[in-house]
Design an enzyme around this catalytic site. Structure first.
Site, mmCIF file in Angstrom:
data_model
loop_
_atom_site.group_PDB
_atom_site.id
_atom_site.type_symbol
_atom_site.label_atom_id
_atom_site.label_comp_id
_atom_site.label_asym_id
_atom_site.label_seq_id
_atom_site.Cartn_x
_atom_site.Cartn_y
_atom_site.Cartn_z
ATOM 1 N N LYS A 116 0.856 -1.178 0.000
ATOM 2 C CA LYS A 116 0.000 0.000 0.000
ATOM 3 C C LYS A 116 0.899 1.237 0.000
ATOM 4 C CE LYS A 116 -4.255 -1.660 0.281
ATOM 5 N NZ LYS A 116 -5.318 -1.325 -0.678
ATOM 6 N N ASN A 170 -4.513 3.428 -4.343
ATOM 7 C CA ASN A 170 -5.939 3.699 -4.044
ATOM 8 C C ASN A 170 -6.379 5.106 -4.465
ATOM 9 O OD1 ASN A 170 -5.157 1.643 -1.436
ATOM 10 N ND2 ASN A 170 -6.954 1.141 -2.656
ATOM 11 N N LYS A 188 -13.540 -7.238 -8.527
ATOM 12 C CA LYS A 188 -14.104 -7.559 -7.211
ATOM 13 C C LYS A 188 -15.532 -8.030 -7.442
ATOM 14 C CE LYS A 188 -11.709 -4.229 -4.215
ATOM 15 N NZ LYS A 188 -10.444 -4.087 -4.917
HETATM 16 MG MG MG Z 1 -6.771 -1.835 -5.102
#
Ligand code: MG
Length: 344
Positions: free
Chosen positions: A149, A180, A251
């Site tokens: 991240k 993100n 997703k």
């Molecule tokens: Mg992602």
């Protein structure tokens, strides 16, 4: 149609665009199709799907249709409620796959037996030392792909973290990063230039979700561009038309089901775009379905399915799709999976 509400506490609260959440809440959905019982899971995630309340209302609204065996009409009526649609469509697909003696991934269109799916470890924000320690632990646990991240600190700090991990784990481990949507174009440019030196294979969502043209301009270098959040704001067709991504992060819960996600993957592959599958930190029933989706795609790159470890409790008493040495064994029984439920 039976619906059982559950709440799965997270080990650490999840930061989402819609705020911090402490538990994944949703519904197990059970339906009978032509005499066969199927199990699905609807686990809404605000910011990615409808709310929990909207999911419940949507499932209630289609109950009469399901109970008069008009399941396909009921699924079609849930197109604006992706988590509810995921739950019902998975229950129906599970029943139909069982009725035709196939594991779910073959029912979805997978043409060959697939034994395992490679999965990535996810390494959160932290200091250089914390990041390197987490990366070394993941490699010791057998992971061959690590996703860091980034975007919570300065670009210089992120570039230093990625470079330190590369130095620590060697050249054989695939490194990815996920921003993100945190950056603007100049910041993302500096990050990508820095990450190239550490041979980062993919950067997920460097820019905000709606910035398709800007993402397209970052393609063509050594660091492949993955889009994830963009799929909530734009259709697959819009993303493919804009040539905005090298890789799509699918997703199933956010897209409305494993069937919809598979259609997206097939369209993407026809356009020369790769796909990986990830969960929205779902319970074991949806996680197993995501493993089946990945298996139906064959030769899929490492997927974000090692997410059971984020949960402090699960819908199943034991994990039907555990991670071993950086892979998940694909369930080969009929349908999805039918674990002993934990009664949450
Ligand atoms: Mg992602």
């Amino acid at each position: 149609m039976e619906r059982t509400r559950f709440s799965l506490p997270l080990k650490t609260p999840l930061n989402t665009a819609a705020g911090g959440i402490a538990a994944r809440e949703g519904f197990l959905v059970r339906v009978t199709v032509d005499g066969v019982s199927g199990l699905g899971e609807a686990t809404p995630l605000p910011g990615w799907t409808e709310s929990l309340d909207a999911c419940e209302i949507a499932l209630n609204a289609v109950r009469p249709a399901v109970e008069s065996e008009k399941v396909d009409e009921a699924i079609a009526a849930l197109s604006e409620n992706p988590a509810a649609r995921h739950g019902l469509s998975l229950a129906v697909a599970d029943a139909r796959a069982q009725a035709t003696d196939q594991p779910l991934y073959r029912f979805l269109g997978g043409e060959m037996r697939v034994e395992t799916i490679p999965v990535n470890a996810t390494i959160g924000a932290g200091t250089v030392r914390e990041t390197v320690e987490a990366a070394e632990q993941a490699v010791a646990d057998g992971f061959r792909t690590l996703k860091l991240k980034v975007g919570a600190d300065t670009v210089a700090a992120d570039v230093e973290r990625v470079a330190a991990v590369r130095a620590a784990v060697g050249e054989q481990i695939e490194l990815r990063a996920d921003a993100n949507g945190a950056w603007d174009v100049p910041t993302a440019k500096r990050a990508i230039d820095g990450f190239e030196k550490a041979t980062l294979s993919m950067l997920e969502q460097p820019l905000p979700a709606t910035h398709l043209k800007e993402h397209a301009r970052f393609r063509g270098g050594d660091v492949r561009i993955g889009l994830d959040e963009s799929l909530t704001e734009r259709t697959i067709a819009e993303i493919l038309d804009a040539e905005a991504a090298d890789v799509l992060v699918l997703k199933p819960m956010a897209l409305g089901g494993v069937d919809v996600a598979r259609e997206a993957a097939v369209a993407a592959r026809e356009a020369g775009v790769d796909c990986i599958v990830t969960t929205t930190i779902d319970g074991a029933v949806a996680r197993a379905a995501a493993v089946h989706l990945a298996a139906s795609l064959q030769d899929v790159a490492a997927c974000g399915l090692a997410t059971a470890s984020f949960l402090a409790a699960d819908v199943a008493e034991s994990d039907p799709v555990p991670v071993t040495d950086g892979t998940i064994a694909v369930p080969q029984g009929k349908g999805n999976v039918h674990p002993v439920l934990s009664g949450l």
